[in-house]
Write a protein that holds these residues in place. Structure first.
Motif, PDB file in Angstrom:
ATOM      1  N   LYS A 482       0.865  -0.823   0.187  1.00  0.00           N
ATOM      2  CA  LYS A 482      -0.121  -0.052   0.232  1.00  0.00           C
ATOM      3  C   LYS A 482       0.574   1.273   0.018  1.00  0.00           C
ATOM      4  O   LYS A 482       0.428   2.280  -0.526  1.00  0.00           O
ATOM      5  CB  LYS A 482      -0.761   0.177   1.359  1.00  0.00           C
ATOM      6  CG  LYS A 482      -2.167   1.465   1.197  1.00  0.00           C
ATOM      7  CD  LYS A 482      -2.676   0.882   2.708  1.00  0.00           C
ATOM      8  CE  LYS A 482      -4.047   2.309   3.030  1.00  0.00           C
ATOM      9  NZ  LYS A 482      -4.621   2.230   4.029  1.00  0.00           N
ATOM     10  N   GLN A 483       2.020   1.311   0.948  1.00  0.00           N
ATOM     11  CA  GLN A 483       2.604   2.320   1.057  1.00  0.00           C
ATOM     12  C   GLN A 483       3.399   2.647  -0.130  1.00  0.00           C
ATOM     13  O   GLN A 483       4.339   3.591   0.037  1.00  0.00           O
ATOM     14  CB  GLN A 483       3.534   2.617   2.419  1.00  0.00           C
ATOM     15  CG  GLN A 483       4.018   3.820   2.724  1.00  0.00           C
ATOM     16  CD  GLN A 483       4.911   3.204   3.963  1.00  0.00           C
ATOM     17  OE1 GLN A 483       3.888   2.866   5.215  1.00  0.00           O
ATOM     18  NE2 GLN A 483       6.098   3.792   4.605  1.00  0.00           N
ATOM     19  N   GLY A 681       9.271   6.551   2.680  1.00  0.00           N
ATOM     20  CA  GLY A 681       8.171   5.739   3.591  1.00  0.00           C
ATOM     21  C   GLY A 681       8.666   4.464   3.426  1.00  0.00           C
ATOM     22  O   GLY A 681       8.332   3.482   4.710  1.00  0.00           O
TER      23      GLY A 681
END
Length: 762
Positions: A482-483, A681
């Motif tokens: 997702k990131q 991230g």
């Protein structure tokens, strides 16, 4: 020029940050270790100066006064012994294919020099007889035997007896049977045991070899060198560059024989170390310990070297400081130097040698603000910044007094250590006034770098059982998806491009991945030409910075055509091209900038493409799904690690040239890395140690070369950090190797790892 994850300085020789410096205790002084070195072996001749394994390279080794040359011996189709390292001709000649499939007249038609330098065009592949005749009476010859069998051994021995000198010959033996055979065929020759593993030391010693080679990566086991010496056998070690950063760690083991590519540089290093032997004793008398940066003892004087990693020289030095002991360190790393003193000592130094601020203390402070006092104005000059506007340029010299127990630290990145003297001896230096200086502690500003790189515990929760561990791993995989993985909307299609390319031992097929009819990236499938129905062990090779040709067809690249090498051994291989690095372009920085506003990066594309590729790999009917490995160096190493972390079906992974904390290597040493590696991230949850724990308990191999951007020390620190958890969930301690040299793929280490984990192709 090699492309890599690091934008490395071309002249950089440094080993990255280590808490230890190269200051040796008196009993293992590098200058003293030079005395035990009996043999300097020129690798494939003087191969840094001339085309390897040619008569020109051998002649150059003789001129440089090496004591031996190492040469590689193969047999031509018509039975003539000749010199060539690789099985194939492609890297070092203008020929192609397997060398032993040509006759000697055919081999003699090839140009063996132009691949090294056009200056050596038309250099020919020599026969073993020609090489031995050139070396006879001038230099010893170390034979690296590239073939096995009695007939081959007899042919080698016959040629040595007829055209060389057995007494000047050293036979490199790889098995006990080979050692016994050559002891009969060439009883006057010495033997060097190319042992397959450290467990073979005793057997080879008892077989009568005079030397045993240890790979540098084995030297971490401190029991091996004493084991060799207890057997009365001499130690042989391999280097490459001959530079101090490489040679000094080897010399602490007191080898009798040392092999390098660059003989001239090695000899200069040895000369420097020998000259520094007395200097080192003087410095050891004054200094309790050193830390922070590699240090080598030296002296001041006209034409002496100023820094370890720069070819800068002194031009003008006050006569009182000439011949005085000092330390050399890498230019630009002066802020890391730390010295703690045993007794009252005075340090003389040059600062403020240019107007960039790099030679000055932080915040533009004068050396006086740190307790230093000026000895002489405009008294030092060197080849670094030697002129300004075509006029000679000088720096002022300062001094600072230290008492027993005090420490020198907090210096500028660039400063020049000119002398370290006993306080009483310093009184004889004109301009020095005792009691007028002292180290002053200046309050430092808040360090964002220190905060960013401070030691942190693993970003991993505690676990009671393997079920909780597996749940955490799956949660992390979903978070990573997702990131960090770029989300392609729409449909993807994979289709072959053109016909498969026949590359002799394997066939290479290109595939294209299209997104809604638009091309996004390519990958390649390298497969044996026969038995398409047979399931094969498979290796997925990810490329680093550069071009995909570096893993497919360029053995002289830092990636060493690793994909092709695995395919030649019978593995089914997949190789992914990194988008933005297609032939004729490099737009990965542009792609990185375009994606960062949305929280992604260029690596987000690579992670997405990696997952697309792996789905295709595991759908391939010829892939043995229980025997899939992943590997790569640099960016490829990061992709291999992430592939294994987020694809549980990958059975074994070899991560090369990149393992360690991204905080340490990308922040502390950020000037040496491409900024695309600062992946938004990634931290803290997916720093590389945490990512490695998503691979556990599957087998993991880490390889960081001795002079790599991610240092072996950093890799070992992180391996030690993750090992308890790795073992807790049923895995073995990750394997580690530190091959010599710089940032490059260590093929033999990876091959051994995959042989032991996913097996050999049948």
């Amino acid at each position: 020029m090699r492309h890599s994850l690091y934008c490395m300085l071309a002249v950089c020789l440094m080993t990255l940050y280590s808490p230890l410096a190269w200051s040796f205790p008196a009993e293992s002084d590098p200058g003293a270790a030079v005395d035990t070195l009996q043999q300097i072996v020129a690798h494939r001749g003087a191969s840094s100066d001339r085309p390897e394994n040619t008569l020109s390279a051998l002649q150059r080794a003789i001129e440089l006064k090496a004591t031996a040359v190492e040469i590689d011996v193969r047999t031509s189709k018509d039975g003539t012994l000749f010199l060539l390292h690789d099985a194939k001709l492609d890297r070092t000649t203008d020929g192609t294919g397997v060398a032993t499939e040509l006759t000697m007249p055919q081999l003699k038609q090839l140009d063996a020099g132009s691949a090294f330098n056009k200056e050596y065009a038309n250099e020919r592949i020599p026969t073993l007889g020609e090489a031995l005749q050139l070396c006879r009476g001038k230099i010893n010859v170390l034979l690296d035997l590239k073939e096995q069998g009695t007939a081959y051994a007899e042919a080698v021995a016959k040629t040595v007896r007829e055209q060389g000198d057995p007494r000047q010959t050293i036979v490199g033996v790889r098995s006990l049977e080979q050692a016994q055979l050559f002891r009969k065929l060439l009883p006057q020759a010495k033997q060097l045991g190319f042992i397959p593993d450290p467990a073979s030391i005793d057997d080879f010693a008892q077989a009568g070899v005079e030397y045993i080679r240890l790979w540098p990566r084995w030297l971490d086991d401190e029991s091996l060198v004493p084991a060799i010496k207890r057997q009365g056998v001499k130690l042989h070690l391999n280097g490459s560059t001959g530079n101090p950063d490489e040679i000094i760690p080897l010399l602490k083991h007191n080898p009798a024989s040392l092999l390098v590519d660059d003989v001239a540089t090695l000899q200069a290093t040895l000369k420097q170390l020998k000259a520094s032997q007395k200097v080192s004793a003087t410095l050891n008398d004054l200094i309790e310990k050193t830390a922070g940066s590699p240090l080598v003892p030296g002296v001041s004087g006209v034409d002496t070297t100023t820094f370890l990693n720069r070819d800068y020289r002194m031009i003008a030095v006050p006569k009182e400081l000439q011949g005085q002991p000092r330390y050399l360190f890498d230019g630009g790393s002066g802020q890391r130097v730390e010295l703690q003193f045993k007794k009252p000592t005075v340090v003389f130094a040059a600062f403020e040698y240019n107007n960039t601020g790099a030679w000055s203390f932080s915040q533009g402070r004068s050396p006086r603000d740190h307790g230093w006092r000026k000895l002489d104005n405009a008294a030092y000059r060197g080849t670094s910044n030697g002129t300004v506007k075509d006029k000679p340029h000088f720096a002022s010299i300062y001094y600072c007094e230290f008492q027993a127990g005090q420490k020198l630290s907090g210096m500028p990145p660039w400063w020049l250590c000119l002398a370290i003297m006993d306080a009483n001896a310093a009184r004889q230096v004109s301009g020095f006034q005792a009691g007028t200086s002292e180290p002053i502690t200046v309050p430092s500003t808040y360090s964002y770098e220190a905060e960013a790189t401070r030691a942190r515990p693993l970003h991993v929760p505690e676990f009671q059982n393997k079920r909780q561990w597996a749940q955490w791993q799956e949660t992390q995989r979903q978070a990573f998806q997702k990131q960090l993985v770029y989300p392609y909307p729409g449909k993807l299609a994979i289709k072959p491009v053109g016909a498969a390319l026949n590359r002799g031992t394997f066939r290479q097929q290109e595939f294209a991945v299209d997104h809604d009819g638009q091309r996004i990236f390519r990958f390649f499938r390298l497969a044996p030409p026969s038995q398409p129905e047979k399931k094969l062990p498979t290796i997925v090779c990810f490329m680093g910075h550069g071009k995909v040709s570096q893993i497919l067809s360029e053995p002289n690249s830092y990636q060493h055509a690793c994909a092709a090498q695995f395919a030649e051994l019978g593995y089914l291989v997949y190789a992914m091209e990194n988008v933005g690095m297609e032939p004729g372009s490099d737009r990965h920085h542009e792609l990185d900038h375009l994606l960062r506003l949305d929280g992604y990066s260029w690596y987000g594309l690579l992670f997405a493409h990696q997952q697309i590729l792996l789905q295709h790999v595991f759908a391939d009917p010829q892939v043995n799904p229980a025997k899939v490995g992943a590997t790569g160096v640099s960016t490829g190493g990061l992709l291999a690690l992430s592939a294994a972390a987020f694809e549980p079906r990958i059975a074994a992974t070899s991560v090369q040239g990149i393992f360690g904390s991204m905080r340490v290597s990308f922040i502390r040493d950020r000037q040496r890395h491409c900024h695309c590696g600062a992946i938004p991230g990634l931290l803290p949850a997916f720093d590389l140690p945490e990512m490695a724990l998503l691979v556990a308990p599957r087998p993991l191999h880490i390889s960081n070369a001795v002079s790599d951007g991610f240092s072996p020390a950093e890799a070992k620190r992180c391996i030690k950090l993750i090992t308890p958890l790795y073992q807790q969930v049923g895995g073995k301690t990750p394997e580690f190797s530190a091959p010599p040299g710089h940032h490059e793929f260590a093929f033999q280490e990876a091959l051994q790892f995959f042989t032991n984990t996913i097996g050999k192709p049948e």
